[in-house]
Design an enzyme around this catalytic site. Sequence first.
Site, mmCIF file in Angstrom:
data_model
loop_
_atom_site.group_PDB
_atom_site.id
_atom_site.type_symbol
_atom_site.label_atom_id
_atom_site.label_comp_id
_atom_site.label_asym_id
_atom_site.label_seq_id
_atom_site.Cartn_x
_atom_site.Cartn_y
_atom_site.Cartn_z
ATOM 1 C CD GLU A 112 2.308 -16.586 -1.123
ATOM 2 O OE1 GLU A 112 1.300 -16.166 -1.705
ATOM 3 O OE2 GLU A 112 3.139 -17.334 -1.661
ATOM 4 C CG HIS A 240 5.130 -9.828 -6.574
ATOM 5 N ND1 HIS A 240 6.121 -9.657 -5.635
ATOM 6 C CD2 HIS A 240 4.524 -10.990 -6.274
ATOM 7 C CE1 HIS A 240 6.112 -10.695 -4.807
ATOM 8 N NE2 HIS A 240 5.147 -11.515 -5.170
ATOM 9 N NE ARG A 286 1.348 -10.536 -3.993
ATOM 10 C CZ ARG A 286 1.221 -11.606 -4.685
ATOM 11 N NH1 ARG A 286 0.714 -11.537 -5.885
ATOM 12 N NH2 ARG A 286 1.584 -12.764 -4.196
ATOM 13 C CG HIS A 347 2.762 -10.649 -9.959
ATOM 14 N ND1 HIS A 347 3.763 -11.518 -10.352
ATOM 15 C CD2 HIS A 347 1.985 -11.343 -9.076
ATOM 16 C CE1 HIS A 347 3.607 -12.679 -9.725
ATOM 17 N NE2 HIS A 347 2.524 -12.600 -8.962
ATOM 18 N NE ARG A 382 -3.242 -12.701 -8.128
ATOM 19 C CZ ARG A 382 -2.152 -13.385 -7.775
ATOM 20 N NH1 ARG A 382 -2.248 -14.540 -7.152
ATOM 21 N NH2 ARG A 382 -0.954 -12.907 -8.038
HETATM 22 P P1 FAD Z 1 -0.923 -19.222 -18.086
HETATM 23 O O1 FAD Z 1 -0.354 -20.187 -17.144
HETATM 24 O O2 FAD Z 1 -0.196 -17.952 -18.287
HETATM 25 O O3 FAD Z 1 -1.070 -19.935 -19.499
HETATM 26 C C1 FAD Z 1 -1.418 -19.196 -20.651
HETATM 27 C C2 FAD Z 1 -1.186 -20.052 -21.863
HETATM 28 O O4 FAD Z 1 -1.769 -19.446 -23.004
HETATM 29 C C3 FAD Z 1 0.279 -20.265 -22.202
HETATM 30 O O5 FAD Z 1 0.450 -21.593 -22.616
HETATM 31 C C4 FAD Z 1 0.499 -19.315 -23.399
HETATM 32 O O6 FAD Z 1 1.536 -19.683 -24.239
HETATM 33 C C5 FAD Z 1 -0.840 -19.452 -24.078
HETATM 34 N N1 FAD Z 1 -1.211 -18.359 -24.975
HETATM 35 C C6 FAD Z 1 -1.319 -17.042 -24.671
HETATM 36 N N2 FAD Z 1 -1.724 -16.363 -25.767
HETATM 37 C C7 FAD Z 1 -1.878 -17.269 -26.763
HETATM 38 C C8 FAD Z 1 -2.271 -17.185 -28.125
HETATM 39 N N3 FAD Z 1 -2.567 -16.023 -28.720
HETATM 40 N N4 FAD Z 1 -2.330 -18.316 -28.857
HETATM 41 C C9 FAD Z 1 -2.009 -19.523 -28.302
HETATM 42 N N5 FAD Z 1 -1.617 -19.654 -27.016
HETATM 43 C C10 FAD Z 1 -1.559 -18.548 -26.264
HETATM 44 N N6 FAD Z 1 -0.310 -17.361 -8.656
HETATM 45 C C11 FAD Z 1 -0.562 -18.089 -7.538
HETATM 46 O O7 FAD Z 1 -1.720 -18.390 -7.239
HETATM 47 N N7 FAD Z 1 0.474 -18.499 -6.771
HETATM 48 C C12 FAD Z 1 1.769 -18.211 -7.057
HETATM 49 O O8 FAD Z 1 2.658 -18.617 -6.344
HETATM 50 C C13 FAD Z 1 2.046 -17.431 -8.197
HETATM 51 N N8 FAD Z 1 3.308 -17.086 -8.497
HETATM 52 C C14 FAD Z 1 3.548 -16.428 -9.660
HETATM 53 C C15 FAD Z 1 4.862 -16.147 -10.019
HETATM 54 C C16 FAD Z 1 5.140 -15.542 -11.215
HETATM 55 C C17 FAD Z 1 6.560 -15.245 -11.601
HETATM 56 C C18 FAD Z 1 4.083 -15.192 -12.089
HETATM 57 C C19 FAD Z 1 4.364 -14.544 -13.411
HETATM 58 C C20 FAD Z 1 2.773 -15.440 -11.727
HETATM 59 C C21 FAD Z 1 2.492 -16.053 -10.514
HETATM 60 N N9 FAD Z 1 1.194 -16.337 -10.140
HETATM 61 C C22 FAD Z 1 0.955 -17.044 -8.998
HETATM 62 C C23 FAD Z 1 0.075 -16.065 -11.032
HETATM 63 C C24 FAD Z 1 -0.315 -17.382 -11.735
HETATM 64 O O9 FAD Z 1 0.859 -18.063 -12.085
HETATM 65 C C25 FAD Z 1 -1.133 -17.154 -12.986
HETATM 66 O O10 FAD Z 1 -2.193 -16.273 -12.736
HETATM 67 C C26 FAD Z 1 -1.720 -18.470 -13.454
HETATM 68 O O11 FAD Z 1 -0.696 -19.417 -13.604
HETATM 69 C C27 FAD Z 1 -2.424 -18.270 -14.774
HETATM 70 O O12 FAD Z 1 -2.719 -19.526 -15.321
HETATM 71 P P2 FAD Z 1 -3.441 -19.574 -16.714
HETATM 72 O O13 FAD Z 1 -3.627 -21.006 -17.062
HETATM 73 O O14 FAD Z 1 -4.626 -18.706 -16.703
HETATM 74 O O15 FAD Z 1 -2.418 -18.866 -17.726
HETATM 75 C C1 SIN Z 2 4.624 -15.119 -4.990
HETATM 76 O O1 SIN Z 2 5.146 -16.216 -4.849
HETATM 77 O O2 SIN Z 2 4.919 -14.117 -4.348
HETATM 78 C C2 SIN Z 2 3.572 -14.984 -6.009
HETATM 79 C C3 SIN Z 2 2.305 -15.430 -5.430
HETATM 80 C C4 SIN Z 2 1.165 -14.939 -6.230
HETATM 81 O O3 SIN Z 2 1.323 -14.178 -7.193
HETATM 82 O O4 SIN Z 2 0.042 -15.288 -5.866
#
Ligand code: FAD
Ligand code: SIN
Length: 529
Positions: A112, A240, A286, A347, A382
């Site tokens: 990437e 993104h 990015r 993103h 990032r």
């Molecule tokens: P999340 O996985 O977002 O989990 C948050 C949780 O908190 C959820 O369960 C939600 O319902 C809950 N929540 C929120 N507010 C409340 C509340 N008030 N009360 C109760 N529950 C609540 N990163 C990478 O490293 N590689 C990738 O390939 C990548 N691809 C991505 C693709 C997309 C489409 C997106 C959107 C993001 C991507 N990212 C990627 C970023 C990465 O997915 C996130 O930064 C990471 O998953 C965040 O994990 P987390 O556990 O912090 O939060």
């Molecule tokens: C992607 O697959 O392009 C998302 C990867 C990331 O947000 O780190």
Amino acid sequence: MSLKFDFLVVGSGSAGLTYALRVAEHGTVGIITKKDRAESNTNYAQGGIATVLDSSDSFESHIQDTLVAGAGLCKTDAVEIIVKEGPDVVHDLIAKGASFTRSEKGLDLGREGGHSANRIVHAADMTGREIERVLLKQVAQHPQITVLEHHFAMELLTEHHLGKLVTRYDNDTHCYGVYALNVLEDRVEKIYAKTTLLATGGAGRVYLHTTNPDIATGDGIAMAYRAKARVANMEFIQFHPTSLAIKEADSFLISEAVRGHGAYLRNSDGERFMHLYDERLELAPRDIVARAIDDQLKKRGDTHVYLDITHIPKTDIIKHFPNIYNECLKHGIDLATNWAPVVPAAHYICGGVVTDFYGRTSIHGLFAAGEVSCTGVHGANRLASNSLLEALVFAKRAALKAVEYTQKVALEHKKFPDWDDSGTINTDEWVLVSHNLLELQQLMADYVGIVRSDLRLERAFRRTKLLYEEVESFYSRNKVSVPLCQLRNIICTAYLIIRCAMKRKESRGLHYTTDYPQTDPNQAKDTVV
Ligand code: FAD
Ligand code: SIN
């Protein structure tokens, strides 16, 4: 009504679930999550997890790539932690049953933007779904863990709710759990805990166009800010470059891995343009690619550019990107023969609740991990696929200190008052919630997007203040509901983004302003609110 746990986890994404499985060996765990348990940014992650697993790659190289992307603001120690502890967390997922894509040489490592080696571990283009599947399965089997779906955390329980004046400069504020709205029963509950982990993810929904699902409303950041925790670096919003520019597709992400696999960006005349902006072409970091697209759109008056992967055999596209291929096909685009219209979309948020290297925030008993936190890993930008890595590594580290903390405190709770739920529901006024949400998202897109200026930020600040006042007045008179609480949190998060952006009088990483286009070495420091 009240519940009690040793460990409370708010959020069921990669950070919350990883932490829960670790602390569950030491006490009772309650995970609350605002929708179904799998609904999270994690579940939609495509590209993968960046980590050094190939003998031709090195920790030094991954560290260096991360520091370069972070534009002088990364904390080197934090970066070293995620890079060096990365292989372990990936092997741990595999040991738990995660099935990542393999090649004849072992794990298939993708590429990437900004990475100088192939180091992205992935499960085709649905890596997040695989991580959620595996972690949720383990959580379901654990006798110490209770998952409460459709429980929306509204406020952190601190001394403030006992009538004490709490300020951001105190060092003796404690968190005792949360007030949560039990959505299905329509009542506010007190959930007490010795320690609370915020794992609420990001805030993409502050913007009109985002790759994030609708849970990403900045709740954890807003709650922590209101509770007077320290929050930093909110100006660094990552756009993104390639979300699908079709209205019905709701900014569906086309992974950077597609460019890593050879896709080109083209303007409306069919010309490749990245050579005009960066010698790394489509695989520049990015921020550079997103700004290049923004520049092309503004210069040409276009609404989107195109992603072209038609030179790759169809079987190869389908093998590597089955989900993306199918989603595009649903909208009439066969990636093997058509270019996909794409546009940048909000993103990822690099800033958040400030933590140390063990997830500890400035409030005792309150931890944060994952996208909600600001650990110092990402600095001003990032590096792709470093966020799942950060969430997994720092959740594991937070668990270590949360266990220690929990062993020191007793589960005797101060008597927190019940939530005053005496407001009314005036349905005539509810249009205010949807109208103000749209207005806020639009103004953030127009004034606090990829390219900013003092004038735009001042405008955004004034309008956000008006929206804030209107919504606070509404909130004080009405019964709480999820849309209303989310709107408050989105406004609070927008305010923090604007405030941080106004403080930074330079361009650095993801923050680009036409009034100060250069990077100023004297401003190489965090923006702490
Ligand atoms: P999340 O996985 O977002 O989990 C948050 C949780 O908190 C959820 O369960 C939600 O319902 C809950 N929540 C929120 N507010 C409340 C509340 N008030 N009360 C109760 N529950 C609540 N990163 C990478 O490293 N590689 C990738 O390939 C990548 N691809 C991505 C693709 C997309 C489409 C997106 C959107 C993001 C991507 N990212 C990627 C970023 C990465 O997915 C996130 O930064 C990471 O998953 C965040 O994990 P987390 O556990 O912090 O939060
Ligand atoms: C992607 O697959 O392009 C998302 C990867 C990331 O947000 O780190």
